[in-house]
Enzyme design. Sequence first.
Site, mmCIF file in Angstrom:
data_model
loop_
_atom_site.group_PDB
_atom_site.id
_atom_site.type_symbol
_atom_site.label_atom_id
_atom_site.label_comp_id
_atom_site.label_asym_id
_atom_site.label_seq_id
_atom_site.Cartn_x
_atom_site.Cartn_y
_atom_site.Cartn_z
ATOM 1 N N GLY A 70 121.319 22.617 9.336
ATOM 2 C CA GLY A 70 122.303 23.166 8.515
ATOM 3 C C GLY A 70 123.376 23.799 8.933
ATOM 4 N N SER A 71 123.201 24.617 9.950
ATOM 5 C CA SER A 71 124.436 25.331 10.390
ATOM 6 C C SER A 71 125.549 24.490 10.914
ATOM 7 C CB SER A 71 124.160 26.197 11.604
ATOM 8 O OG SER A 71 123.078 27.175 11.121
ATOM 9 N N ASN A 151 120.148 31.817 -0.190
ATOM 10 C CA ASN A 151 118.986 31.910 0.586
ATOM 11 C C ASN A 151 118.302 33.159 0.384
ATOM 12 O OD1 ASN A 151 121.663 32.595 2.055
ATOM 13 N ND2 ASN A 151 120.133 33.194 3.607
ATOM 14 N N HIS A 201 114.054 21.768 7.902
ATOM 15 C CA HIS A 201 113.267 22.668 8.160
ATOM 16 C C HIS A 201 112.867 23.516 6.761
ATOM 17 C CE1 HIS A 201 115.055 26.499 9.380
ATOM 18 N NE2 HIS A 201 115.914 25.595 9.483
ATOM 19 N N CYS A 324 118.005 35.989 9.944
ATOM 20 C CA CYS A 324 118.991 36.389 10.949
ATOM 21 C C CYS A 324 119.539 37.739 11.000
ATOM 22 C CB CYS A 324 120.406 35.355 10.579
ATOM 23 S SG CYS A 324 120.137 33.963 9.605
HETATM 24 C C1 LIG Z 1 118.808 28.080 6.870
HETATM 25 C C2 LIG Z 1 120.120 28.000 6.293
HETATM 26 C C3 LIG Z 1 121.080 27.423 6.985
HETATM 27 C C4 LIG Z 1 121.011 27.113 8.308
HETATM 28 O O1 LIG Z 1 120.342 26.055 8.436
HETATM 29 P P1 LIG Z 1 119.836 25.670 10.138
HETATM 30 O O2 LIG Z 1 118.992 24.266 9.911
HETATM 31 O O3 LIG Z 1 118.618 26.652 10.140
HETATM 32 O O4 LIG Z 1 120.873 25.760 11.063
HETATM 33 C C5 LIG Z 1 122.474 27.417 6.390
HETATM 34 N N1 LIG Z 1 122.710 27.736 5.024
HETATM 35 C C6 LIG Z 1 121.415 28.147 4.216
HETATM 36 C C7 LIG Z 1 121.833 28.523 2.838
HETATM 37 C C8 LIG Z 1 120.292 28.141 4.695
HETATM 38 O O5 LIG Z 1 119.156 28.788 3.946
#
Ligand SMILES: *Cc1c(COP(=O)(O)O)cnc(C)c1O
Length: 395
Positions: A70-71, A151, A201, A324
């Site tokens: 996601g990042s 989140n 994930h 985080c």
């Molecule tokens: C977990 C999360 C991310 C990051 O995703 P990763 O796959 O862990 O890099 C980004 N945005 C939100 C809203 C998230 O919950």
Amino acid sequence: MKIYADNAATTVVSDAALAAMLPCFQEVYGNPSSLHSPGQRAAEKLAAARETFAKYLNADPREITFTSGGSEADNQALRSAAALGARKGKKHIISTKFEHHAILHTLEALEKEGCEVTLLDIPPDGIVTVEQVKAALRPDTCLVSVMFANNEIGTIQPIPEIGAVCHEAGVLFHTDAVQAAGHLPIDVQAMHIDLLSLSAHKFHGPKGVGVLYARRGIALTNVIYGGAQERGKRAGTENIPGICGAAAAFEEACANMEKNAVYVADMRDKLIEGLTKIPHSILNGDAKRRLPGNVNLCFEGIEGESLLLLLDAKGIAASSGSACTSGSLDPSHVLLALGRPHEVAHGSLRLSICEYNTPEEMDYILAELPGIIHYLRDMSPVWDELEKGQRPHLI
Ligand SMILES: *Cc1c(COP(=O)(O)O)cnc(C)c1O
């Protein structure tokens, strides 16, 4: 009892996702760029995974780019839109104060590179309004990025409405849908979404796999340079096991979405009802317009970290704010944006549940938590002052 209630941080890999991954390690291990048959078998799996994501997002497979999570998808979405804007002399970006750090920190980097960023305030219910977005639009706005669901507090944003406003204004619209994907229906056409990030994930797929959806015609900017994988927009040999696991997990999550949502939201409402009865507690975010599995509260006079440790000792895995920020002493930027004072924001608890949890587990949490809060408050000098009237209760 062992209860995993931190599904917003990450989820267990489902049986279906694992089953889809396993053959990719020792049977179909070719490089999809290779012309020989082992390579082509891998390429077929990659294409099938891309079609699965396209199908459930109502997109075209060519609009799907696989990333490392996601990042990375968030980084690439924002960088792409900023680069396209810069070409037209548009350098203004609108986002919100409670985005994930993958968004906020990318925006900070873009600001240093000449972009101007407006971060919208968060209303007390945790839901940004279309009017706020409209009011922030400028002639030089190139992008609006608003997360689908938060989140930490789980609140769901008016994505189709914001998308419509953006399209009317000729501005690109990105949404970080990492918390929503696999949990809420997403239709990129109907919702006017140009760019969307998701991460496997968070819906029982493996870690390290993300998707960036980019509407046809939106040229992506590379974040990773190298080979010509992903139509030249994301170099590196594709993570075939991860991508196959992600697609299987997404298909399973989307196929069972309604059923899961009803079951999980029922447990969520039970938790909210029981936990808000604890004196001097407050629910963070709207009670209904939130993710089916999200419960987030603040308890006055306690430290979230101590609460987590005591819950862990009772077998309950939860979180205080985002994974985080835990470990740092700063309170969650989301709760501060929501208007919680520092001392209240410190006493936060996020329980994020999923379809693998049970009503019996909720009963256990409801039975254990009030006693733990009581115990912590008994030891707290701050609570003592609150009780003696030496400092005012804030909630
Ligand atoms: C977990 C999360 C991310 C990051 O995703 P990763 O796959 O862990 O890099 C980004 N945005 C939100 C809203 C998230 O919950």
